[in-house]
Write a protein that holds these residues in place. Structure first.
Motif, short mmCIF file in Angstrom:
data_model
loop_
_atom_site.label_atom_id
_atom_site.label_comp_id
_atom_site.label_asym_id
_atom_site.label_seq_id
_atom_site.Cartn_x
_atom_site.Cartn_y
_atom_site.Cartn_z
N PRO A 29 -6.08 -5.05 41.89
CA PRO A 29 -6.55 -5.84 43.04
C PRO A 29 -7.88 -6.55 42.76
N GLU A 30 -8.75 -5.92 41.97
CA GLU A 30 -10.04 -6.54 41.65
C GLU A 30 -9.84 -7.79 40.80
N ASN A 31 -8.93 -7.70 39.83
CA ASN A 31 -8.63 -8.85 38.98
C ASN A 31 -8.04 -9.99 39.81
N GLU A 32 -7.12 -9.64 40.70
CA GLU A 32 -6.49 -10.65 41.54
C GLU A 32 -7.51 -11.32 42.45
N ALA A 33 -8.45 -10.53 42.99
CA ALA A 33 -9.48 -11.08 43.87
C ALA A 33 -10.36 -12.06 43.10
N GLU A 34 -10.68 -11.72 41.85
CA GLU A 34 -11.51 -12.61 41.03
C GLU A 34 -10.82 -13.94 40.79
N ILE A 35 -9.51 -13.89 40.52
CA ILE A 35 -8.76 -15.12 40.26
C ILE A 35 -8.68 -15.97 41.52
N ARG A 36 -8.36 -15.33 42.65
CA ARG A 36 -8.18 -16.09 43.89
C ARG A 36 -9.50 -16.66 44.41
N SER A 37 -10.61 -16.10 43.96
CA SER A 37 -11.91 -16.64 44.38
C SER A 37 -12.21 -17.98 43.71
N LYS A 38 -11.53 -18.26 42.62
CA LYS A 38 -11.83 -19.47 41.86
C LYS A 38 -10.66 -20.46 41.81
N TYR A 39 -9.44 -19.96 42.11
CA TYR A 39 -8.27 -20.82 41.94
C TYR A 39 -7.31 -20.69 43.12
N TYR A 40 -6.60 -21.79 43.37
CA TYR A 40 -5.43 -21.71 44.24
C TYR A 40 -4.29 -21.15 43.40
N VAL A 41 -3.60 -20.15 43.94
CA VAL A 41 -2.59 -19.43 43.16
C VAL A 41 -1.20 -19.71 43.72
N GLU A 42 -0.31 -20.19 42.85
CA GLU A 42 1.08 -20.45 43.23
C GLU A 42 1.99 -19.56 42.39
N VAL A 43 2.75 -18.70 43.07
CA VAL A 43 3.69 -17.83 42.37
C VAL A 43 4.96 -18.63 42.08
N ALA A 62 -2.07 -15.92 28.98
CA ALA A 62 -1.72 -14.55 29.39
C ALA A 62 -2.98 -13.82 29.80
N ILE A 63 -2.81 -12.92 30.78
CA ILE A 63 -3.92 -12.10 31.25
C ILE A 63 -3.57 -10.63 31.03
N ASN A 64 -4.53 -9.89 30.49
CA ASN A 64 -4.46 -8.43 30.30
C ASN A 64 -3.55 -7.99 29.15
N LYS A 120 -16.83 -7.91 31.69
CA LYS A 120 -15.77 -7.55 32.64
C LYS A 120 -15.23 -8.73 33.44
N ALA A 121 -15.77 -9.92 33.22
CA ALA A 121 -15.29 -11.11 33.94
C ALA A 121 -14.41 -11.94 33.01
N TYR A 122 -13.37 -12.55 33.56
CA TYR A 122 -12.47 -13.37 32.77
C TYR A 122 -13.18 -14.65 32.30
N ILE A 123 -12.83 -15.09 31.10
CA ILE A 123 -13.31 -16.37 30.58
C ILE A 123 -12.15 -17.34 30.69
N PHE A 124 -12.11 -18.05 31.79
CA PHE A 124 -10.98 -18.93 32.06
C PHE A 124 -11.07 -20.22 31.25
N PRO A 125 -9.93 -20.84 30.95
CA PRO A 125 -9.94 -22.11 30.23
C PRO A 125 -10.53 -23.23 31.10
N GLU A 126 -10.88 -24.33 30.46
CA GLU A 126 -11.49 -25.45 31.18
C GLU A 126 -10.48 -26.26 31.98
N ASP A 127 -9.20 -26.08 31.71
CA ASP A 127 -8.16 -26.87 32.39
C ASP A 127 -8.28 -26.71 33.91
N ASN A 128 -8.06 -27.81 34.63
CA ASN A 128 -8.05 -27.74 36.09
C ASN A 128 -6.81 -27.02 36.60
N THR A 129 -5.70 -27.21 35.89
CA THR A 129 -4.45 -26.55 36.27
C THR A 129 -3.82 -25.95 35.02
N PHE A 130 -3.38 -24.72 35.11
CA PHE A 130 -2.73 -24.06 33.98
C PHE A 130 -1.88 -22.91 34.51
#
Length: 544
Positions: free
Chosen positions: A500-514, A457-459, A481-491
């Protein structure tokens, strides 16, 4: 019916509560307080966190563990996913409260009928039932305290079986503390002591001080045992939680002193009788037992005053007041049963006709009003609607007929039956108003196991979401202020709200599938009825 109730009152009280609450125990949406308790109970079963309690695998010492212990043991019998099983202990507490309202009343009033009236008023008071779903810890702490109060009353007034009453008074005082800390000591027991002193006077204390002291010591030892254990095992966390919780009592959800002055409305159907029962100058000359009425009146008023002194106020804290209030209402009902046929003063009779006549008219009008305004929603629930309509219509007719005959005893019992019938027959109709966007998380855990991914979960993650998902949902933390993401490649992640800032941070590091939207708002389709806390979007993130 009345003879059966009087002959087997405790069986009748428990059976009545069971018939009223058990058939539809799983219909109402899980509240936030329930979810916290149920998650803690589930983690007791899954992770053996029986003493160092957790919620979402994070320490949670804000509430003592006794209600969660009961739910966990019920979960062993009915399954940890059974909402019926998790809620059952709270229903048992309603039975316990009703039973000991009868026992306490019988000891004081020496009247089985009057005592049964008090018990029935208590178990059909709106918020006594509502609190079992909104905040189950409250019904536990106050039901146990009522048992303790009964035994303390016995200690004060009898010379028989003193050690027995000492033992039970201490045991249930301790259970009350283990259910919600010292809340009930302040809100129910202390007002009882004040009211008892002014009404009955403390006698023979020199001969009984040892028994009373032993009961108090035993209660504090049992109630404090869990706190002591946690203090020894995890002192720093407990201290931080106590500091934070203490500060909320003076700085959070503060309300003016008079906030609780409408407390009698929490009794629901008994609002008008409750108000009249509090008119002390009027009723004191009409009751059958003046000293006992003075006792219940002072018990009620003292409880309200003590609660009003605390800056933080919430409507659910009034649950403790409804116990002495039910006792107080019983005097007015008993007076009406005894004298209504001879009353000539319209100032006395009009409130009675208005109160019970209104309940009767509601029963008669129910099928008409519901069909006129909600015919579309009820199309797929016509059997339940017809059944509820017939039952309430018949009870409404009988209430008016008996009211016209001035048979208040029958009117009272029919009113009790009316309340139970609403719980049994009307509550299922809530399914007709189910939120069209409702989408449970209950199957998502199994789907994610097939995907071989973990969910985070985020936030923010609502306790209701964690409960519905079926297992823990770790929260992704932050550092600088930066997320500490898990080590998993996919989660997977649940997102309740994201900037929008949070979403930009996530999309900079991960492919996002809704994957989809989930909404745990069970009822209502308007913005006012929908709680945004219960809405989440499920994403699957794959590391770039």
């Amino acid at each position: 019916m009345l003879k059966t109730l009087k002959k087997h009152p405790i069986i009748a009280i428990c059976l009545f509560v069971a018939i009223m609450l058990l058939p539809n125990l799983e219909i109402l949406q899980v509240s936030i307080m329930e979810a916290r308790n149920f998650i803690t109970a589930r983690e007791m079963l899954n992770y053996d966190h029986w003493l160092l309690t957790t919620m979402n695998n994070v320490v949670r010492y804000q509430k003592p563990p006794l209600p969660a212990w009961f739910s966990a043991l019920s979960g062993v019998i009915f399954g940890e996913k059974s909402l019926f099983g998790m809620r059952l202990p709270a229903v048992l507490m309603v039975m316990l409260a009703g039973s000991f309202m009868y026992y306490l009343s019988k000891t004081i009033l020496k009247s089985r009928m009057h005592s049964l009236i008090n018990a029935l008023v208590l178990i059909t008071s709106f918020y006594v039932i509502g609190i079992t779903f909104e905040a189950p810890s409250d019904i536990f702490t106050h039901a146990f305290m009522l048992v303790a109060i009964y035994n303390f009353y016995k200690l004060f007034n009898t010379n028989n079986k003193l050690w027995k009453h000492t033992f039970y008074a201490g045991i249930f005082l301790g259970f009350s503390i283990l259910a919600k800390g010292p809340i009930s000591i302040y809100a129910l027991f202390l007002p009882f002591l004040v009211a008892y002193g002014f009404s009955f006077k403390y006698k023979d204390l020199k001969q009984k001080w040892l028994y009373i002291l032993c009961a108090i010591i035993l209660g504090l030892a049992i109630g404090g045992s869990w706190y002591l254990y946690v203090k020894l095992q995890d002192s720093s966390t407990l201290d931080a939680i106590i500091t934070r919780e203490t500060s909320t009592w003076s700085g959070y959800n503060t309300r003016p002193f008079y906030y609780y002055w409408s407390f009698f409305t929490q009794s629901g159907l008994w609002t008008i009788p409750a108000f009249i029962s509090l008119l002390y100058p009027y009723l004191k000359k009409r009751v059958s037992n003046y000293r006992s009425y003075k006792f219940s009146f002072l018990w009620t008023i003292t409880a309200v005053v003590l609660l009003s002194l605390i800056p933080m106020k919430k409507s659910r804290y009034l649950m403790s007041v409804l116990i002495p209030l039910a006792f107080n209402i019983g005097f007015y009902i008993e007076y009406l049963i005894r004298e209504f046929k001879t009353l000539k003063d319209k100032r006395e009779t009009l409130p009675v006709y208005f109160n019970f006549g209104l309940i009767g008219l509601i029963g008669i009008a129910f099928p008409i009003v519901m069909y006129l305004f909600f015919s579309t929603e009820l199309q797929n629930h016509l059997f339940n609607f017809t059944l509820a309509s017939v039952v309430l219509f018949i009870i409404g007719i009988f209430i008016l007929v008996q009211l016209k005959s001035k048979n208040i005893k029958s009117v009272f019992l029919l009113t009790v039956l009316f309340f139970a019938s609403v719980a049994v027959f009307v509550l299922p109709l809530s399914e007709a108003f189910k939120n069209e966007t409702f989408n449970s998380f209950s199957n998502l855990n199994e789907e994610n196991q097939k995907r071989d991914i973990k969910l985070y979960a985020i936030n923010y993650i609502a306790p209701e979401t964690i409960w519905d998902y079926g297992t823990t949902i770790p929260e992704i933390g932050r550092k600088d202020k930066a997320y500490i993401f898990p080590e998993d490649n996919t989660f997977g992640i649940f997102v309740n709200a994201m900037s929008p800032e949070n979403e930009a941070e996530i999309r900079s590091k991960y492919y996002v599938e809704v994957i989809g939207n989930y909404d745990l708002n069970h009822f209502g389709n308007t913005s006012k009825q929908n709680n945004p806390r219960l809405k989440s979007v499920f994403y699957i993130l794959t590391k770039k």
